[in-house]
Design a protein around this motif. Structure first.
Motif, mmCIF file in Angstrom:
data_model
loop_
_atom_site.group_PDB
_atom_site.id
_atom_site.type_symbol
_atom_site.label_atom_id
_atom_site.label_comp_id
_atom_site.label_asym_id
_atom_site.label_seq_id
_atom_site.Cartn_x
_atom_site.Cartn_y
_atom_site.Cartn_z
ATOM 1 N N THR A 172 -9.645 3.158 -1.453
ATOM 2 C CA THR A 172 -8.259 3.396 -1.857
ATOM 3 C C THR A 172 -7.477 2.096 -1.925
ATOM 4 O O THR A 172 -6.680 1.874 -2.848
ATOM 5 C CB THR A 172 -7.588 4.366 -0.879
ATOM 6 O OG1 THR A 172 -8.359 5.567 -0.786
ATOM 7 C CG2 THR A 172 -6.184 4.708 -1.333
ATOM 8 N N ARG A 173 -7.700 1.201 -0.959
ATOM 9 C CA ARG A 173 -7.011 -0.091 -0.969
ATOM 10 C C ARG A 173 -7.373 -0.895 -2.224
ATOM 11 O O ARG A 173 -6.500 -1.458 -2.896
ATOM 12 C CB ARG A 173 -7.369 -0.884 0.281
ATOM 13 C CG ARG A 173 -6.894 -0.266 1.582
ATOM 14 C CD ARG A 173 -7.425 -1.033 2.772
ATOM 15 N NE ARG A 173 -6.832 -2.355 2.846
ATOM 16 C CZ ARG A 173 -5.815 -2.687 3.644
ATOM 17 N NH1 ARG A 173 -5.290 -1.767 4.444
ATOM 18 N NH2 ARG A 173 -5.329 -3.910 3.650
ATOM 19 N N THR A 199 -6.273 0.939 8.823
ATOM 20 C CA THR A 199 -7.362 1.874 8.542
ATOM 21 C C THR A 199 -6.880 3.189 7.956
ATOM 22 O O THR A 199 -7.702 4.070 7.679
ATOM 23 C CB THR A 199 -8.158 2.161 9.827
ATOM 24 O OG1 THR A 199 -7.276 2.712 10.819
ATOM 25 C CG2 THR A 199 -8.790 0.888 10.369
ATOM 26 N N PHE A 200 -5.560 3.352 7.792
ATOM 27 C CA PHE A 200 -5.062 4.617 7.246
ATOM 28 C C PHE A 200 -5.575 4.834 5.833
ATOM 29 O O PHE A 200 -6.013 5.926 5.476
ATOM 30 C CB PHE A 200 -3.534 4.626 7.285
ATOM 31 C CG PHE A 200 -2.932 5.907 6.782
ATOM 32 C CD1 PHE A 200 -3.030 7.075 7.528
ATOM 33 C CD2 PHE A 200 -2.280 5.955 5.559
ATOM 34 C CE1 PHE A 200 -2.482 8.257 7.058
ATOM 35 C CE2 PHE A 200 -1.737 7.135 5.092
ATOM 36 C CZ PHE A 200 -1.838 8.293 5.848
ATOM 37 N N ASP A 206 -14.811 -0.048 -9.147
ATOM 38 C CA ASP A 206 -13.475 0.389 -8.769
ATOM 39 C C ASP A 206 -13.478 1.903 -8.575
ATOM 40 O O ASP A 206 -14.073 2.641 -9.365
ATOM 41 C CB ASP A 206 -12.460 0.014 -9.857
ATOM 42 C CG ASP A 206 -12.316 -1.489 -9.999
ATOM 43 O OD1 ASP A 206 -11.970 -2.138 -8.998
ATOM 44 O OD2 ASP A 206 -12.556 -2.013 -11.103
ATOM 45 N N ALA A 207 -12.815 2.349 -7.540
ATOM 46 C CA ALA A 207 -12.736 3.788 -7.276
ATOM 47 C C ALA A 207 -11.831 4.430 -8.328
ATOM 48 O O ALA A 207 -10.663 4.079 -8.459
ATOM 49 C CB ALA A 207 -12.196 4.038 -5.875
ATOM 50 N N VAL A 208 -12.388 5.359 -9.084
ATOM 51 C CA VAL A 208 -11.652 6.030 -10.155
ATOM 52 C C VAL A 208 -11.499 7.495 -9.769
ATOM 53 O O VAL A 208 -12.477 8.161 -9.419
ATOM 54 C CB VAL A 208 -12.385 5.911 -11.508
ATOM 55 C CG1 VAL A 208 -11.619 6.648 -12.592
ATOM 56 C CG2 VAL A 208 -12.561 4.446 -11.879
ATOM 57 N N LEU A 210 0.830 -1.211 0.000
ATOM 58 C CA LEU A 210 0.000 0.000 0.000
ATOM 59 C C LEU A 210 0.857 1.251 0.000
ATOM 60 O O LEU A 210 0.581 2.210 -0.736
ATOM 61 C CB LEU A 210 -0.930 -0.016 1.223
ATOM 62 C CG LEU A 210 -2.017 -1.091 1.259
ATOM 63 C CD1 LEU A 210 -2.744 -1.059 2.593
ATOM 64 C CD2 LEU A 210 -3.005 -0.899 0.125
ATOM 65 N N ALA A 211 1.898 1.264 0.838
ATOM 66 C CA ALA A 211 2.762 2.439 0.906
ATOM 67 C C ALA A 211 3.505 2.647 -0.404
ATOM 68 O O ALA A 211 3.612 3.772 -0.907
ATOM 69 C CB ALA A 211 3.748 2.277 2.066
#
Length: 999
Positions: free
Chosen positions: A276-277, A270-271, A788-790, A196-197
């Protein structure tokens, strides 16, 4: 410099030379008796098939019989987990790692043909890490591979390689083993903190920092007004935490692993929120290659080749689950996706958080459009009521209804039609006044300015949302090639190149080399597709026009047939108009579906390179075809009907003996209103609502029946307690926002293009949209898989289409008023020909004389019922009388009216365009407070960054004095080394820095 602890994870997947074999130990997760060890295979991935690598030192679990073994990140399904130990359906079976994405595929074991039972364990191919019989060992019971088995084996190998490459990229996978003869398998994907980072830094995702600041408040008057407005609108606000009007905002900065001290990271899990994940995992899936599948790039290519069935992120649980447990999906359902909350504002921030910026902007646009319909609806109702109130004062309609005038009109058809009195059309004339009055001119100007103000306010709202959603300054994301484009390029290279160029397909694509001409499609390659597009679009437009002409022929022939019968002769016009409009509506609904499919097919022929290009070209084609389909019957009635009739004695005929149809005595505006209202309401009621509600339910029922009748082995215990990925797979796949935007754009055209003829159009659009908002909300929350988040900054090409419709509406309304209505002829008569400056005598002025003795032989009325012998009949036109030197030529009044009409169009268009430009200039695109806040935010961030840098240096200087043994290590690295457990890479400097209170 790479952050310590992350150096062994490759930046891009599919690069085994950069991956070192390692064991990721997650000993800090969960209870001790369920401690698990995950092994990520090396480049060769020997444990992927036929072998298993199990940690020998793994604890036995204290005698627990429900231990969940994970082999190479794959779940061993032979060891079941009890329902008591299964705490969450959103996590792996260790109840710790969150499922960020799901891949689904259907498998069929060797010899398990449809309709047959299980071939037995000797024939079952055990996949991915299970210690079992190797199918290649030639054990007794093996059967020869058939064509279907060979294809299944090939897909299985492609899946194994793709999943191995995903693990090389750092993702963690879990899936059930293929223990049945056939069925579905869900590959669950989890992105650990390191991935993720890394990807958040690579994608430049903005995240909130520890610094908070107060948004600058408005002036005293605006502040007081906002307080009063918030109190009055409090019952309309949804009860969601994101819908608060907080005056505090976090400074945001693109995520950086070297500046971890800037962020307030209290919990790694939870960050990054779920959207986003899943977006990060989807980006990895899109760029991961599979050499066994001809080096295809990404999950979309594999889905297109049926290697996988679907790929989707999970919903945040069930929306209708009993109890007080609340998640974002359930909150959206309760406060947004129910018809019972139609009166509430939309929780736009929560929508954006759950579905991403692209869908959030759509619902924000739809909400603004619906709210802007409120003032236009009010004005439209006032204009309609004005027509109702002044109907008794309308002099032309009173003269037309006065039976003493006794205007004897010429026959409407040959032979069977008789002469008729103008007073018999009294009802039509009175109804026309409701929509053809001076107020409609004002309303047309208002609606043109309304469209401009709507677009300007949307630009302002878009900038405001972009500021609060941290979209300002984001870069356009790199688009990956579509699978179809890759296939075409590969086919081109196979045809034009030798074997050495074919081998070039297998080389690494991460070296940054630009594609040469052989690696992309040129205009020569696309020319056949472009030619097919041009010819097909012309054919479709011609087909639409031919259907409109066919309806015209139907109207003419039906009117002629009904005129032959005395019983139906009195209702000819009403019957023909109503049936023709219904036929038009049915044809429009059918062609809409056909044109949508044709536009998609034509766009595929063009082979666009990226999904964005594909979507833009599809939108343009679909809009062009649907625009022509929806509005061509209306354009005919507005601008062409009654213009090519001819005159008595010299009529224009269609085919043999069928006269072109004329407008009603009161003009074509009333018929235009009827046509527009029925088509608009029919499309909204049938297409937008019934289809959107009924079709998904029918699809769901059909899929359910198919699953029940499909042969295979089912697990009764699993069917009673399905996992979240099973529930989401049963939902409809998300196909994009194009249909949602398209129906609203077509409606926007109905509201603006012909509003001069139908002032109530905004009212019906408003009523439809109040339902449409909740209908779309319910569809997204309950019936579709989670999209999917775009991330996007605007609504794209749709804004240009809206702007074009707004400008075109000025021209169309100008011609409706000038050509279709009687507004200009009345003005010319009142100020040029009237004796007393009123409209008395206007009807007589617009009617010309014709000598009935000059009718063509065989066209005279048979068995005329008129008491007196008719010598002259009247018809609506400006022509010289029979006794004039040039009989039946256009009179001076005709040219006066024509010049006045053209002058009105020019004046109206320029006036409205000038006012629109003035409104555009007066309303800035970026709100002043937002532009000030953006500038202020930059200066605040510089101060915050310098302060944190000084604090970090101070801590680094103090740290060696406290622990001399680690001084060199502290000076060499800005952050401490990560813990062996893989927790957050927050050193002592980060921990101390996080103690700063928010300003």
């Amino acid at each position: 410099m790479a952050t310590p602890g992350l150096r062994d994870i490759p930046l891009l997947p599919g690069s085994p030379r950069r991956l070192s074999p390692r064991a990721v130990v997650r000993g800090d997760r969960g209870p001790k008796h369920e401690q698990q060890y995950l092994k990520v295979p090396g480049p060769r991935a020997q444990g992927l098939r036929g072998t298993s690598t199990r940690e020998s030192g793994q604890p036995s679990g204290g005698g627990s019989s429900h231990r969940c073994s994970v082999i190479n990140n794959y779940l061993d399904a032979s060891e079941q987990v009890s329902s008591e130990a299964r705490l969450s359906r959103m996590h792996f079976h260790d109840n710790q790692r969150k499922v960020d994405y799901v891949l689904a595929y259907h498998y069929r074991k060797r010899g398990a043909h449809p309709g047959h039972g299980s071939p037995g364990h000797a024939l079952a191919v055990i996949s991915n890490g299970e210690t079992g019989k190797d199918p290649r060992a030639g054990a007794p019971g093996d059967i020869d591979l058939g064509p279907l088995d060979t294809l299944e084996e090939e897909r299985k190998e492609q899946r194994e390689e793709f999943e191995h490459n995903l693990m090389e990229a750092g993702l963690e996978l879990e899936k059930d083993l293929e223990s049945k003869s056939q069925g579905f398998v869900f590959v669950r994907i989890h992105a650990p903190w390191q991935v993720l980072a890394r990807e958040a830094e690579f994608l430049k995702i903005k995240v909130p920092t520890k610094k908070m600041y107060e948004i600058k408040s408005e002036g005293s008057i605006a502040k007081t007004f906002n307080k009063v407005l918030q109190k009055l609108s409090s019952p309309l606000k949804p009860r969601v935490p994101e819908h608060t009007h907080s005056r505090m905002k976090n400074l945001s900065y693109p995520f950086s692993r070297e500046k971890m001290y800037l962020y307030n990271i209290q919990d790694k899990d939870t960050f990054f929120d779920n959207a986003t994940r899943s977006r990060i995992v989807h980006e990895i899936l899109k760029r991961t290659t599979c050499s066994r599948a001809n080096n295809t790039m990404g999950i979309n290519s594999l889905i297109a080749n049926n290697v996988y069935e679907a790929a989707y992120p999970l919903h945040d649980g069930e929306y209708d689950s009993p109890g007080d447990d609340m998640n974002d999906r359930k909150l959206l359902y309760q406060e947004w996706a129910r018809y019972g909350v139609f009166y509430k504002f939309q929780p736009i921030d929560l929508i954006r958080k759950y579905f991403g910026e692209k869908i959030g902007l759509y619902f924000a646009w739809l909400g603004l459009y619906t709210s802007f319909l409120i003032p236009s609806s009010v004005i439209g109702v006032i204009v309609f009521l004005y027509g109702c109130a002044t109907i008794e004062e309308d002099i032309p309609s009173k003269e037309m209804c006065d039976q003493q005038n006794a205007f004897t009109m010429c026959p409407l058809c040959d032979k069977s039609c008789d002469y008729w009195n103008l007073s018999s059309a009294c009802g039509t004339a009175r109804a026309s006044h409701l929509f053809d009055n001076p107020a409609t001119v004002f309303f047309s100007i208002f609606m043109a300015l309304w469209a401009t103000m709507f677009l300007e306010n949307w630009k302002r709202l878009q900038m405001r949302l972009g500021y609060f959603w941290d979209l300002t300054g984001i870069d356009e994301e790199e688009e990956h090639s579509r699978p179809e484009y890759e296939t075409k390029v590969r086919e081109k290279m196979l045809k034009e190149s030798d074997k050495s160029v074919v081998q070039k397909l297998g080389t690494s694509t991460t070296e940054g080399e630009d594609e040469d001409d052989d690696d992309k499609l040129t205009w020569r390659d696309r020319f056949p597709g472009y030619l097919m597009n041009f010819a097909s679009i012309l054919f479709m437009i011609a087909l639409t026009f031919s259907i409109v002409f066919g309806v015209i022929v139907y109207r003419i022939t039906t009117a002629a047939a009904l005129s032959l019968n005395k019983a139906t002769r009195s209702n000819v016009r009403v019957t023909v108009t109503a049936t023709a409009v219904i036929i038009n509506l049915v044809v429009i609904l059918i062609l809409d579906e056909i044109y949508g499919a044709v536009a998609k097919w034509l766009t595929k022929i063009e082979v666009p390179k990226t999904e964005q290009t594909f979507e833009e070209r599809l939108i343009l084609k679909a809009f062009l075809l649907k625009f022509v389909n929806a509005y061509s019957p209306i354009f005919y009635v507005a601008f062409f009907k009654g213009r090519f009739v001819g005159r008595p004695g010299s009529y224009v005929y269609v085919f043999d003996g069928y006269r072109m149809e004329e407008c009603a005595p009161g003009g074509c505006l009333m018929e235009l209103c009827v046509q527009l209202s029925i088509i608009m309401l029919g499309k909204q009621l049938i297409q937008n609502n019934i289809f959107e509600i009924g079709v998904p339910k029918l699809k769901k029922l059909f899929r359910k029946l198919k699953d029940e009748t499909e042969p295979g082995e089912t697990d009764s215990a699993h069917s009673k307690h399905p996992e979240q990925w099973d529930l989401d797979y049963s939902l409809e796949p998300y196909t994009g926002l194009t249909p949602e935007y398209m129906e609203m754009i077509i409606q926007f055209g109905f509201v603006t293009l012909f509003v001069a003829s139908f002032p109530l159009a905004p009212v019906f659009a408003l009523l439809n949209n109040v339902i449409e908002v909740r209908l779309d909300a319910k569809k997204f929350v309950t019936e579709l898989r989670r999209p999917d988040a775009v991330r996007t900054k605007d609504i794209g090409i749709w804004f240009d289409i809206l702007s074009g419709i707004g400008k075109f509406s000025v021209i169309s309304n100008a011609f409706v008023i000038a050509v279709t209505s009687d507004f200009i002829p009345r003005l010319v008569y009142q100020y040029s020909y009237s004796h007393n400056g009123t409209l008395h005598g206007f009807v007589n002025h617009t009617l010309s004389f014709f000598n009935v003795s000059q009718l063509k032989a065989g066209t005279q009325p048979e068995n005329s019922q008129f008491d007196q012998e008719v010598q002259f009949c009247r018809f609506k036109d400006y022509r010289e009388p029979p006794w004039a030197p040039n009989p039946y030529e256009f009179s001076k009044q005709y040219w006066s009216v024509l010049s006045a009409r053209l002058a009105f169009v020019i004046i109206f268009q320029n006036l409205v365009m000038f006012l629109s430009v003035l409104v555009d200039w007066m309303i800035p695109d970026i709100p002043t407070d937002i532009s000030d806040q953006i500038k202020r935010e930059k200066s605040l961030f510089v101060d915050f960054f310098l302060k944190e840098e000084h604090e970090k240096l101070r801590l680094m200087e103090e740290h060696p004095r406290r622990s001399p043994g680690t001084g060199r290590r502290s000076r060499s690295s800005p952050t401490a080394s990560p813990a062996p457990s893989g927790r957050s890479q927050l050193g002592s400097s980060v921990s101390s820095g996080s103690q700063h209170t928010n300003v």
